[in-house]
Write a protein that holds these residues in place. Sequence first.
Motif, PDB file in Angstrom:
ATOM      1  N   LEU A  30      -2.437  16.527  -6.818  1.00  0.00           N
ATOM      2  CA  LEU A  30      -1.378  15.865  -6.050  1.00  0.00           C
ATOM      3  C   LEU A  30      -0.005  16.379  -6.483  1.00  0.00           C
ATOM      4  O   LEU A  30       0.883  16.607  -5.660  1.00  0.00           O
ATOM      5  CB  LEU A  30      -1.475  14.349  -6.288  1.00  0.00           C
ATOM      6  N   ILE A  31       0.146  16.594  -7.785  1.00  0.00           N
ATOM      7  CA  ILE A  31       1.416  17.102  -8.329  1.00  0.00           C
ATOM      8  C   ILE A  31       1.571  18.595  -8.047  1.00  0.00           C
ATOM      9  O   ILE A  31       2.628  19.041  -7.590  1.00  0.00           O
ATOM     10  CB  ILE A  31       1.493  16.824  -9.847  1.00  0.00           C
ATOM     11  N   LEU A  32       0.519  19.366  -8.311  1.00  0.00           N
ATOM     12  CA  LEU A  32       0.601  20.820  -8.138  1.00  0.00           C
ATOM     13  C   LEU A  32       0.660  21.250  -6.676  1.00  0.00           C
ATOM     14  O   LEU A  32       1.354  22.200  -6.334  1.00  0.00           O
ATOM     15  CB  LEU A  32      -0.604  21.494  -8.803  1.00  0.00           C
ATOM     16  N   PHE A  33      -0.106  20.549  -5.823  1.00  0.00           N
ATOM     17  CA  PHE A  33      -0.211  20.937  -4.412  1.00  0.00           C
ATOM     18  C   PHE A  33       0.069  19.737  -3.503  1.00  0.00           C
ATOM     19  O   PHE A  33      -0.819  19.254  -2.808  1.00  0.00           O
ATOM     20  CB  PHE A  33      -1.611  21.501  -4.114  1.00  0.00           C
ATOM     21  N   PRO A  34       1.309  19.242  -3.512  1.00  0.00           N
ATOM     22  CA  PRO A  34       1.606  18.085  -2.657  1.00  0.00           C
ATOM     23  C   PRO A  34       1.426  18.444  -1.184  1.00  0.00           C
ATOM     24  O   PRO A  34       1.706  19.562  -0.764  1.00  0.00           O
ATOM     25  CB  PRO A  34       3.061  17.753  -2.985  1.00  0.00           C
ATOM     26  N   CYS A  35       0.933  17.479  -0.426  1.00  0.00           N
ATOM     27  CA  CYS A  35       0.601  17.770   0.964  1.00  0.00           C
ATOM     28  C   CYS A  35       0.676  16.511   1.805  1.00  0.00           C
ATOM     29  O   CYS A  35       0.356  15.413   1.337  1.00  0.00           O
ATOM     30  CB  CYS A  35      -0.819  18.344   1.015  1.00  0.00           C
ATOM     31  N   LYS A  36       1.091  16.690   3.026  1.00  0.00           N
ATOM     32  CA  LYS A  36       1.071  15.603   3.999  1.00  0.00           C
ATOM     33  C   LYS A  36      -0.025  15.935   5.007  1.00  0.00           C
ATOM     34  O   LYS A  36      -0.046  17.019   5.578  1.00  0.00           O
ATOM     35  CB  LYS A  36       2.428  15.509   4.703  1.00  0.00           C
ATOM     36  N   ILE A  37      -0.946  14.987   5.189  1.00  0.00           N
ATOM     37  CA  ILE A  37      -2.026  15.159   6.167  1.00  0.00           C
ATOM     38  C   ILE A  37      -1.654  14.354   7.405  1.00  0.00           C
ATOM     39  O   ILE A  37      -1.456  13.139   7.318  1.00  0.00           O
ATOM     40  CB  ILE A  37      -3.387  14.666   5.625  1.00  0.00           C
ATOM     41  N   VAL A  38      -1.551  15.023   8.535  1.00  0.00           N
ATOM     42  CA  VAL A  38      -1.212  14.359   9.793  1.00  0.00           C
ATOM     43  C   VAL A  38      -2.470  14.281  10.657  1.00  0.00           C
ATOM     44  O   VAL A  38      -3.129  15.294  10.876  1.00  0.00           O
ATOM     45  CB  VAL A  38      -0.113  15.153  10.546  1.00  0.00           C
ATOM     46  N   GLY A  39      -2.820  13.075  11.113  1.00  0.00           N
ATOM     47  CA  GLY A  39      -3.968  12.916  12.004  1.00  0.00           C
ATOM     48  C   GLY A  39      -5.292  12.697  11.298  1.00  0.00           C
ATOM     49  O   GLY A  39      -6.346  12.904  11.885  1.00  0.00           O
ATOM     50  N   LYS A  40      -5.250  12.241  10.049  1.00  0.00           N
ATOM     51  CA  LYS A  40      -6.490  12.048   9.290  1.00  0.00           C
ATOM     52  C   LYS A  40      -7.440  11.062   9.985  1.00  0.00           C
ATOM     53  O   LYS A  40      -8.641  11.133   9.823  1.00  0.00           O
ATOM     54  CB  LYS A  40      -6.167  11.580   7.874  1.00  0.00           C
ATOM     55  N   LYS A  41      -6.902  10.187  10.799  1.00  0.00           N
ATOM     56  CA  LYS A  41      -7.728   9.215  11.536  1.00  0.00           C
ATOM     57  C   LYS A  41      -8.679   9.901  12.519  1.00  0.00           C
ATOM     58  O   LYS A  41      -9.638   9.306  12.979  1.00  0.00           O
ATOM     59  CB  LYS A  41      -6.847   8.205  12.264  1.00  0.00           C
ATOM     60  N   ASN A  42      -8.428  11.161  12.829  1.00  0.00           N
ATOM     61  CA  ASN A  42      -9.296  11.911  13.744  1.00  0.00           C
ATOM     62  C   ASN A  42     -10.631  12.319  13.119  1.00  0.00           C
ATOM     63  O   ASN A  42     -11.515  12.791  13.821  1.00  0.00           O
ATOM     64  CB  ASN A  42      -8.580  13.164  14.260  1.00  0.00           C
ATOM     65  N   ILE A  43     -10.766  12.154  11.807  1.00  0.00           N
ATOM     66  CA  ILE A  43     -12.029  12.498  11.146  1.00  0.00           C
ATOM     67  C   ILE A  43     -12.956  11.291  11.279  1.00  0.00           C
ATOM     68  O   ILE A  43     -12.654  10.214  10.775  1.00  0.00           O
ATOM     69  CB  ILE A  43     -11.803  12.852   9.662  1.00  0.00           C
ATOM     70  N   PRO A  44     -14.085  11.463  11.974  1.00  0.00           N
ATOM     71  CA  PRO A  44     -14.981  10.320  12.202  1.00  0.00           C
ATOM     72  C   PRO A  44     -15.720   9.898  10.928  1.00  0.00           C
ATOM     73  O   PRO A  44     -15.744  10.629   9.949  1.00  0.00           O
ATOM     74  CB  PRO A  44     -15.964  10.856  13.247  1.00  0.00           C
ATOM     75  N   LYS A  45     -16.297   8.718  10.967  1.00  0.00           N
ATOM     76  CA  LYS A  45     -17.048   8.196   9.816  1.00  0.00           C
ATOM     77  C   LYS A  45     -18.389   8.909   9.635  1.00  0.00           C
ATOM     78  O   LYS A  45     -18.887   9.021   8.536  1.00  0.00           O
ATOM     79  CB  LYS A  45     -17.282   6.698   9.987  1.00  0.00           C
ATOM     80  N   GLY A  46     -18.987   9.396  10.689  1.00  0.00           N
ATOM     81  CA  GLY A  46     -20.288  10.062  10.612  1.00  0.00           C
ATOM     82  C   GLY A  46     -20.161  11.556  10.402  1.00  0.00           C
ATOM     83  O   GLY A  46     -19.186  12.051   9.837  1.00  0.00           O
ATOM     84  N   LYS A  47     -21.161  12.279  10.906  1.00  0.00           N
ATOM     85  CA  LYS A  47     -21.193  13.734  10.738  1.00  0.00           C
ATOM     86  C   LYS A  47     -20.035  14.392  11.481  1.00  0.00           C
ATOM     87  O   LYS A  47     -19.584  13.909  12.520  1.00  0.00           O
ATOM     88  CB  LYS A  47     -22.519  14.287  11.241  1.00  0.00           C
ATOM     89  N   ALA A  48     -19.569  15.491  10.900  1.00  0.00           N
ATOM     90  CA  ALA A  48     -18.483  16.248  11.514  1.00  0.00           C
ATOM     91  C   ALA A  48     -18.406  17.620  10.861  1.00  0.00           C
ATOM     92  O   ALA A  48     -18.838  17.805   9.713  1.00  0.00           O
ATOM     93  CB  ALA A  48     -17.149  15.524  11.357  1.00  0.00           C
ATOM     94  N   ILE A  49     -17.853  18.555  11.603  1.00  0.00           N
ATOM     95  CA  ILE A  49     -17.612  19.899  11.086  1.00  0.00           C
ATOM     96  C   ILE A  49     -16.111  20.120  11.076  1.00  0.00           C
ATOM     97  O   ILE A  49     -15.473  20.136  12.136  1.00  0.00           O
ATOM     98  CB  ILE A  49     -18.301  20.966  11.960  1.00  0.00           C
ATOM     99  N   LEU A  50     -15.544  20.241   9.874  1.00  0.00           N
ATOM    100  CA  LEU A  50     -14.121  20.528   9.749  1.00  0.00           C
ATOM    101  C   LEU A  50     -13.946  22.034   9.805  1.00  0.00           C
ATOM    102  O   LEU A  50     -14.599  22.759   9.054  1.00  0.00           O
ATOM    103  CB  LEU A  50     -13.564  20.003   8.428  1.00  0.00           C
TER     104      LEU A  50
END
Length: 191
Positions: free
Chosen positions: A15-35
Amino acid sequence: MLYWFIKIILFIPFLILFPCKIVGKKNIPKGKAILVCNHISNIDYIYLWNYIWRKQFVLAKQELFKGKLVTSFLKKMGGIPVDRNSINISVIKKCLQVLKKDKILTIFPEGTRNKTNQDLLEFKAGASIFSIKAQAPIIPLYIKKRPHFFWINKVVVGEPIYFDETFKSEDGTNRTNQIIREKMLELKNKK
């Protein structure tokens, strides 16, 4: 168990070395998925691993799996070794098993790091094939800039894309790759 232990220990340092903002994380479903994500550096996966709190299985080049200890560790961390130059039935089966268990499979469809000025390299067919066979949604992601220590980066997560049996042919795979590519480029241009 080891996966979560390592993740918890490394969460704050990453978190300190590679700070990042993730936009749209809600789009990742609870079940199977391919990122599917663009690949611009050796540490791209750190953003996905550190900021998405579900165990991910990731296709990684087989050259990383050297020696018994390293191979064992990488596999426990969800790594699936893949030969980028040939098709391996056992890798296909492993990926389909991951999806069958409602897990997340992470793929960098360019197959290698993009060291060019192009936005995206040509895609390999894996993500499309797994999506169609497992009836799993593809979740496009785009890392905005090359990582640097302590610089805030941004990862944009797109809406799920679903493909059905009508895309099963080679022409269908080319169309799915084109659709995924277009969605990823839309994410690149998103503010």
